[in-house]
Design a protein around this motif. Structure first.
Motif, short mmCIF file in Angstrom:
data_model
loop_
_atom_site.label_atom_id
_atom_site.label_comp_id
_atom_site.label_asym_id
_atom_site.label_seq_id
_atom_site.Cartn_x
_atom_site.Cartn_y
_atom_site.Cartn_z
N ALA A 25 11.50 -0.56 6.45
CA ALA A 25 12.50 -0.19 7.45
C ALA A 25 12.48 1.31 7.73
N ALA A 26 12.34 2.11 6.66
CA ALA A 26 12.32 3.57 6.84
C ALA A 26 11.14 4.00 7.70
N LEU A 41 0.84 -1.20 0.00
CA LEU A 41 0.00 0.00 0.00
C LEU A 41 0.87 1.24 0.00
N ALA A 42 0.45 2.25 -0.77
CA ALA A 42 1.17 3.52 -0.82
C ALA A 42 0.72 4.41 0.33
N ALA A 43 1.57 5.39 0.67
CA ALA A 43 1.31 6.25 1.83
C ALA A 43 0.02 7.03 1.66
N ALA A 44 -0.05 7.82 0.61
CA ALA A 44 -1.28 8.59 0.29
C ALA A 44 -1.79 9.37 1.48
N CYS A 45 -0.91 10.13 2.15
CA CYS A 45 -1.33 10.95 3.30
C CYS A 45 -0.32 12.08 3.50
N ASN A 46 -0.58 12.93 4.48
CA ASN A 46 0.29 14.07 4.73
C ASN A 46 1.33 13.84 5.83
N ASP A 47 1.42 12.62 6.30
CA ASP A 47 2.42 12.33 7.34
C ASP A 47 3.81 12.26 6.71
N PRO A 48 4.79 13.04 7.22
CA PRO A 48 6.12 13.06 6.59
C PRO A 48 6.85 11.73 6.67
N ASP A 49 6.64 10.97 7.72
CA ASP A 49 7.31 9.67 7.84
C ASP A 49 6.78 8.69 6.79
N ALA A 50 5.47 8.68 6.60
CA ALA A 50 4.87 7.81 5.59
C ALA A 50 5.28 8.25 4.19
N ASP A 51 5.34 9.58 3.97
CA ASP A 51 5.76 10.08 2.66
C ASP A 51 7.20 9.68 2.36
N GLU A 52 8.05 9.69 3.37
CA GLU A 52 9.45 9.30 3.17
C GLU A 52 9.54 7.82 2.80
N ALA A 53 8.70 6.98 3.44
CA ALA A 53 8.71 5.55 3.14
C ALA A 53 8.05 5.25 1.81
N ARG A 54 7.10 6.09 1.39
CA ARG A 54 6.34 5.97 0.14
C ARG A 54 5.34 4.82 0.17
N GLY A 55 5.75 3.66 0.66
CA GLY A 55 4.84 2.53 0.72
C GLY A 55 5.40 1.44 1.61
N ILE A 56 4.50 0.58 2.11
CA ILE A 56 4.91 -0.55 2.94
C ILE A 56 4.19 -1.81 2.45
N SER A 57 4.79 -2.96 2.77
CA SER A 57 4.22 -4.23 2.30
C SER A 57 4.80 -5.38 3.11
#
Length: 367
Positions: free
Chosen positions: A200-201, A129-145
């Protein structure tokens, strides 16, 4: 054969080096071990040992803690990770919230409700899943799986959410208390998946904000029924050090311990009378408490001296007894008992035998 001081010193040095290496290996080599799912000490695929090591490399001290002790250990500069196997009454979760620590709840939606998350979880096959939000940590990771569950809040304004799917989010944070967040499917934190995508990010940014991290799990009621082990407060390096010291002591005891068997003859730099050599050998056996060997040495020395001119070195026992009985005037049975048969089991027996052998030798020499 004699052992030079240099050789002894070299051997001691080798043993010391081996002992130090043993301590180092036991203390610093990571031995693979399995544990509960999501445990920060487990190297299994569903463990989080890799995450704990990354956090440690970035200056975060990771500690496992039981539910009952977490409140006393947690402070404002602490991140508390609530393990999926966490189980505790509401007053305990409220006490953890009041510590003002950063809290990350993993997995179980029942725990999330106790920490203030009102809603439900959706399940689906694992997908990225992609970040798709305004949280800077999630934006830096771009996506998790992989993610196979999301949390859908009752009121969207109560949370900040990222990684959306089916109307829910793979990570949510309370807007009323940003120190508390929830991950409904924490599989991406495990050893199997941490290196994938931005896992990890994102994990490092969300779990590494404080210098201390408490990984809290277990059943509160079970922990109340168990006594705290006496070694609970010992540092993690204590038992590896103790094992290394025990190995070192064992090697040293073996190296310095008394050797069994006959003494090894060696050439002497001067001529020593046979009686003095026998006496010295007897003292060595006495010091080593080898009374049987000492008795055999005394008997052999006596026989070799009184047999000169009377017996050959290869004479059998019965011939030796008969000849020396005639030479001493004693009976064959008495001579056989003195020179061969009588068991010597104590220092007193050995001392008595030495006196009788000396008397026996004088009797023959005086005749």
């Amino acid at each position: 054969m004699s052992v030079s001081p240099r050789k002894t010193s070299r051997s001691s040095l080798v043993l010391a080096i081996i002992a130090l290496l043993a301590v180092a290996v036991i203390a610093f080599v990571d031995i693979p071990q399995e544990g509960e799912p999501y445990s920060p000490t487990s190297t299994a695929g569903d463990g989080t040992r890799a995450l704990a090591q990354i956090l440690g490399d970035h200056g975060v001290k990771v500690t496992q803690a039981g539910v009952a002790e977490a409140e006393d250990l947690a402070e404002a500069d602490t991140t508390i990770v609530i393990d999926p196997n966490f189980s505790a009454p509401t007053e305990v979760t409220q006490a953890l919230i009041e510590t003002r620590a950063t809290i990350v709840v993993l997995g179980n939606s029942f725990h999330a409700e106790d920490f203030g998350f009102d809603g439900y979880t959706n399940s689906f096959p694992p997908i990225p899943l992609a970040a798709a939000c305004n949280d800077p940590d999630a934006d830096e990771a771009r996506g998790i799986s992989p993610l196979s569950a999301t949390f859908t809040p009752t009121r969207t304004q109560d949370v900040l959410g990222c990684f959306p799917q089916l109307g829910g989010y793979g990570w949510v944070q309370l807007t009323s208390n940003p120190r508390i967040s929830y991950i409904p499917d924490p599989a991406f934190l495990t050893n199997d998946y941490l290196a994938d995508h931005g896992n990890a990010a994102f994990a490092l940014r969300k779990l590494g904000t404080q210098p201390r991290l408490l990984w809290v799990g277990g059943d509160y009621w079970e922990s109340q029924d168990q006594d705290t082990p006496q070694w609970a407060g010992l540092p993690s390096w204590f038992f590896p050090l103790l094992a290394g010291l025990a190995l070192s002591a064992g090697w040293w005891a073996f190296y310095r311990g008394r050797r069994f068997g006959k003494l090894v003859a060696e050439p002497m730099p001067v001529i020593v009378p046979a009686s003095e050599a026998d006496a010295g050998r007897g003292q060595l056996y006495h010091r080593g408490r080898a009374t049987a060997h000492a008795a055999n040495s005394l008997r052999a020395g006596t026989i070799s001296r009184v047999a000169r001119g009377r017996l050959s070195p290869t004479s059998p026992r019965d011939v030796v007894v008969d000849v020396l009985a005639q030479a001493s005037g004693r009976g064959p049975a008495e001579v056989d008992d003195l020179l061969y048969s009588r068991p010597i089991t104590s220092d007193a027996d050995l001392s008595r035998l030495a006196d009788q052998l000396n008397e026996f030798e004088r009797e023959i020499n005086d005749r």
